[in-house]
Motif scaffolding. Structure first.
Motif, PDB file in Angstrom:
ATOM      1  N   VAL A 115      -9.614   6.692 -11.486  1.00 13.81           N
ATOM      2  CA  VAL A 115      -8.373   6.452 -12.402  1.00 13.81           C
ATOM      3  C   VAL A 115      -9.023   8.718 -13.227  1.00 13.81           C
ATOM      4  O   VAL A 115      -9.844   8.935 -13.674  1.00 13.81           O
ATOM      5  N   LYS A 116      -7.633   9.239 -13.541  1.00 12.56           N
ATOM      6  CA  LYS A 116      -8.053  10.656 -14.146  1.00 12.56           C
ATOM      7  C   LYS A 116      -7.722   9.560 -15.790  1.00 12.56           C
ATOM      8  O   LYS A 116      -7.783   9.005 -16.079  1.00 12.56           O
ATOM      9  N   PRO A 117      -9.238  10.539 -16.438  1.00 15.02           N
ATOM     10  CA  PRO A 117      -9.435   9.485 -17.919  1.00 15.02           C
ATOM     11  C   PRO A 117      -7.921   9.756 -18.656  1.00 15.02           C
ATOM     12  O   PRO A 117      -7.040  10.722 -18.640  1.00 15.02           O
ATOM     13  N   GLY A 118      -7.323   8.807 -19.102  1.00 10.16           N
ATOM     14  CA  GLY A 118      -6.779   8.667 -20.302  1.00 10.16           C
ATOM     15  C   GLY A 118      -5.864   7.574 -19.628  1.00 10.16           C
ATOM     16  O   GLY A 118      -4.450   7.568 -20.458  1.00 10.16           O
ATOM     17  N   ALA A 119      -5.516   7.315 -17.557  1.00  9.60           N
ATOM     18  CA  ALA A 119      -4.224   7.172 -17.974  1.00  9.60           C
ATOM     19  C   ALA A 119      -4.084   5.202 -18.197  1.00  9.60           C
ATOM     20  O   ALA A 119      -4.845   5.301 -19.369  1.00  9.60           O
ATOM     21  N   VAL A 120      -3.149   4.995 -18.133  1.00 13.32           N
ATOM     22  CA  VAL A 120      -2.427   3.282 -18.389  1.00 13.32           C
ATOM     23  C   VAL A 120      -2.166   2.686 -16.903  1.00 13.32           C
ATOM     24  O   VAL A 120      -1.122   3.046 -16.641  1.00 13.32           O
ATOM     25  N   LEU A 121      -3.051   1.388 -17.449  1.00 18.81           N
ATOM     26  CA  LEU A 121      -2.956   0.555 -16.297  1.00 18.81           C
ATOM     27  C   LEU A 121      -1.932  -0.199 -15.933  1.00 18.81           C
ATOM     28  O   LEU A 121      -1.837  -1.099 -17.291  1.00 18.81           O
ATOM     29  N   ILE A 122      -1.016  -0.805 -15.457  1.00 22.03           N
ATOM     30  CA  ILE A 122       0.309  -1.297 -15.462  1.00 22.03           C
ATOM     31  C   ILE A 122       0.370  -2.300 -14.121  1.00 22.03           C
ATOM     32  O   ILE A 122      -0.014  -2.083 -13.158  1.00 22.03           O
ATOM     33  N   ASN A 123       0.080  -4.039 -14.916  1.00 22.97           N
ATOM     34  CA  ASN A 123      -0.172  -4.771 -14.158  1.00 22.97           C
ATOM     35  C   ASN A 123       1.049  -6.130 -14.059  1.00 22.97           C
ATOM     36  O   ASN A 123       0.954  -7.263 -15.406  1.00 22.97           O
TER      37      ASN A 123
END
Ligand SMILES: NC(=O)C1=CN([C@@H]2O[C@H](COP(=O)(O)OP(=O)(O)OC[C@H]3O[C@@H](n4cnc5c(N)ncnc54)[C@H](O)[C@@H]3O)[C@@H](O)[C@H]2O)C=CC1
Ligand SMILES: O=C(O)C(=O)COP(=O)(O)O
Length: 400
Positions: free
Chosen positions: A222-230
């Motif tokens: 992942v690109k540093p600082g990404a937001v993961l949505i599940n």
């Protein structure tokens, strides 16, 4: 006239239940059902020896023991796409809440209760900088799982002004036809993740996807600082790996529809209570689709949107007396065996339809006359046969 006993589990929308006519006895406390309509509750099969079919009013079937159902000749249906829009809308609502600090800002406003209007205005203008957020436009979104929901999320990402990558190793042609050509199809997880500011997961939970989002082959890219949505299922995400990624700032935030002990109270995690499909429209769509599928199977043996049996739909012609259905393991010789047993008894076959999904074969055999019970039993006891049914066609004015 034969009446089918239906058990409902969970609240099934009345628009769906209303489609069951007098041929069906619908009762949530039914102990010996032939059909079940369910949402997310776990279904145990051992209690229901006469069960023929389960209709999941929704997409995910991880609450149903599908392999066990197949072995027992129980058809499992779901309702593809019926709740997709509800999930798509909530993904962007929740991401917006997270990005704009809406939750905390609402709490702040509630804390102003008791002040006069001048005081409220002064506090609002002095403190709103604490809640400064950011926009989606201009960012990059990666969508994992380009099914009914993932395609909607990917297309909506474009409408929010984002660049969108999609990744799906087994995309269905029908879904890909609805995907905007501006969405880039990534050839690997790494390619999809490398530039993504937001990552949204939309695959089913199964033995291959359990713990899919973990450090190896996923968070490491992942690109540093990404937001993961599940908004797919909790166990697709390895919670410890996500907590570690948040602690090291690899991930900046996590938005999830699946609260858990480890996630609740975490400052960087926003959780909703499995709300993805909970809209009036989606509940109505799912319930009506599930009930239609179940009725079609119980009354006619037709299979539409099954997750474990091949899909076949044929209408019995007027000269058909009895419809016989046979579920078998996919192995050679089954059609010949069934035809020979019927032929030996001088039963004339008007139409024979057969289809396999690679695991299970399904046969719809429309016969000109009655099929005696001993003939059904003979077919049922052959090696490879999972279940035989004689479908009553009284609905068409016949007595069988
Ligand atoms: N939060 C909620 O209330 C809801 C959650 N869901 C969840 O979302 C899931 C997806 O729903 P739909 O889009 O309707 O299903 P779908 O069956 O249309 O799409 C699922 C897609 O995931 C893909 N896929 C499977 N394994 C994959 C992998 N390893 N990597 C990437 N893609 C993979 C499949 O090829 C398929 O295209 C459901 O199985 C369910 O668990 C669905 C509805 C509501
Ligand atoms: O359809 C799905 O897979 C869902 O997760 C929706 O679940 P629900 O019907 O709201 O219990």
């Amino acid at each position: 006239m034969k009446q089918f006993k239906i058990k409902t589990i969970n609240a099934i929308a009345k628009e769906g239940i209303g489609l069951f006519d007098t041929r069906f006895l619908v009762d949530p406390s039914e102990t010996d059902p032939e059909g079940i309509v369910v949402r997310s509750s776990k279904v145990e099969l051992t209690q229901f020896p006469n069960l023929l079919a389960i209709a999941r009013a929704g997409a995910g079937v991880n609450n149903i023991p599908v392999e066990e159902a197949t072995e027992k000749g129980i058809c499992v249906f779901n309702t593809p796409g019926a709740n997709a829009n509800a999930v798509v809308e909530l993904v962007y609502t929740s991401l917006g809440i997270w990005l704009r600090n809406v939750e905390k800002s609402i709490e702040f406003c509630q804390g102003l209760t008791g002040m006069n209007d001048d005081e409220i205005n002064r506090e609002v203008e002095a403190r709103k900088k604490k809640f400064k957020g950011e926009e989606m436009a201009g960012k990059t979104m990666a969508v994992f799982g380009l099914g009914k929901i993932g395609v909607g999320v990917a297309n909506a990402g474009l409408h929010h002004g984002m660049r969108v990558f999609g990744f799906d190793p087994f995309p269905a042609l029908d879904n890909i036809h609805h995907l905007s050509p501006e969405v880039t199809l990534a050839r690997s997880r790494k390619e999809a993740l490398a530039q993504a500011d937001f990552i949204s997961i939309h695959m089913p939970l199964n033995k291959n996807t359990h713990g899919y989002v973990t450090e190896k082959d996923f968070l490491e890219f992942v690109k540093p600082g990404a937001v993961l949505i599940n908004y797919a299922r909790g166990p697709i995400v390895d919670e410890d790996a996500v907590l570690a990624a948040l602690a090291s700032d690899k991930l900046r935030g996590h938005v999830s529809d699946f609260p858990s002990v480890k996630f609740l109270g975490h400052d960087q995690i926003l959780v909703t209570p499995h709300l993805g499909a909970s809209t009036s429209e989606s509940e109505e769509n799912c319930a009506t689709m599930a009930v239609k599928e179940l009725k079609n199977y119980l009354e006619f043996g037709n299979i539409v949107h099954s997750v474990n049996f091949p899909n076949i739909e044929t209408i019995p012609t007027v000269d058909v007396h009895t419809r016989l259905t046979v579920i078998n393991r996919d192995q050679p010789g089954m059609i010949a065996m069934i035809s020979n047993i019927l032929g030996d008894k001088h039963i004339n076959i008007k139409n024979y339809t057969n289809k396999s999904n690679g695991t299970v074969g399904y046969n719809i055999i429309d016969c000109a006359g009655p099929v005696p019970v001993d003939v059904q039993e003979k077919i049922a006891e052959q090696e490879g046969v999972l279940r035989v049914r004689m479908i009553p066609l009284e609905i068409r004015g016949r007595q069988v």
